[in-house]
Design an enzyme around this catalytic site. Structure first.
Site, PDB file in Angstrom:
ATOM      1  N   HIS A  53       0.784  -1.291  -0.103  1.00  0.00           N
ATOM      2  CA  HIS A  53       0.161   0.048   0.048  1.00  0.00           C
ATOM      3  C   HIS A  53       0.817   1.207  -0.031  1.00  0.00           C
ATOM      4  O   HIS A  53       2.177   1.233   0.433  1.00  0.00           O
ATOM      5  CB  HIS A  53      -1.021  -0.027   1.252  1.00  0.00           C
ATOM      6  N   HIS A  59      -2.458  10.301   6.580  1.00  0.00           N
ATOM      7  CA  HIS A  59      -2.219   8.954   7.371  1.00  0.00           C
ATOM      8  C   HIS A  59      -1.513   9.626   8.578  1.00  0.00           C
ATOM      9  O   HIS A  59      -1.705   8.990   9.640  1.00  0.00           O
ATOM     10  CB  HIS A  59      -1.499   7.887   6.780  1.00  0.00           C
TER      11      HIS A  59
END
EC number: 3.5.1.9
Length: 212
Positions: A53, A59
């Site tokens: 990913h 994030h």
């Protein structure tokens, strides 16, 4: 002759390991082929951090970009695979210096496992030392990758290497499978999905042999 491809993504299924507390992969069938239905259609649930990913700045920074808004340029182009097998817990500059040259590509992927554990969570995963990230960025690197689930130690609460890439505007790939990839230069293709509100995206990462 066709250029060789290396698939550097792990398989995704119900048993795929995830960071403790994260959402595992699951799938259910919404429709199946039958006399009254011409197609199979499934629904999947998963964390965007399952398998290989790309993290988005969102994030690790509240004001960061979502993965659907980041520039795709870092995710495709020349890269170098460097082996630092069994050198954890942190990949230091000394572990990769043997493969660093003045012509370092803008993408660097580091292999730390002899065999990447695609079937289990590894709490002792190897991560990047923040100083290593800084030195790579100083040499023009725009994307770093690793064959573990994080560029920071699994128990880190400060995420120092993630914060370094935030300040340096680098992109990152995690959970790569580099077991069969010799050290050297390749073309990386690892485009994230255009998820306009997500903090990461699964990718199907491949390496392609460079033209001779």
């Amino acid at each position: 002759m066709p250029q060789q491809l290396w698939d550097i993504s792990p398989p995704i299924h119900d048993a795929s390991p995830v960071f403790p507390g994260d959402t595992p992969y699951s799938q259910q069938w919404c429709a199946t082929i039958s006399p009254g239905c011409p197609v199979n259609v499934s629904a999947i649930t998963l964390s965007p951090h399952v398998g290989t990913h790309a993290d988005a700045p969102l994030h690790y920074a509240p004001e960061g970009q979502t993965i659907g808004h980041v520039d795709l340029t870092p995710f495709i182009g020349p890269c170098r695979v460097i082996h630092a097998i069994g050198r954890g817990p942190l990949v230091t500059w000394e572990h990769i210096a043997h493969a660093v040259t003045d012509t370092l590509p803008a993408r660097v992927l580091v292999r730390t496992y002899q065999a990447m554990p695609v079937d289990r969570w590894d709490p002792q995963l190897a991560a990047y030392e923040p100083a290593t990230v800084e030195r790579l960025a100083a040499m023009g690197v725009k994307l770093i990758g690793i064959d573990t689930a994080s560029i920071d130690p699994a128990d880190s609460k400060t995420l120092d290497s993630h914060q370094r890439i935030r300040h340096l505007d680098l992109r990152v790939l995690e959970n790569l499978v580099l077991d069969e990839v010799p050290e050297g230069d390749y073309e990386l293709i690892a485009l994230p999905l255009k998820l306009t509100s997500a903090d990461a995206s699964p990718v199907r990462a491949v390496l392609r042999e460079l033209p001779r």
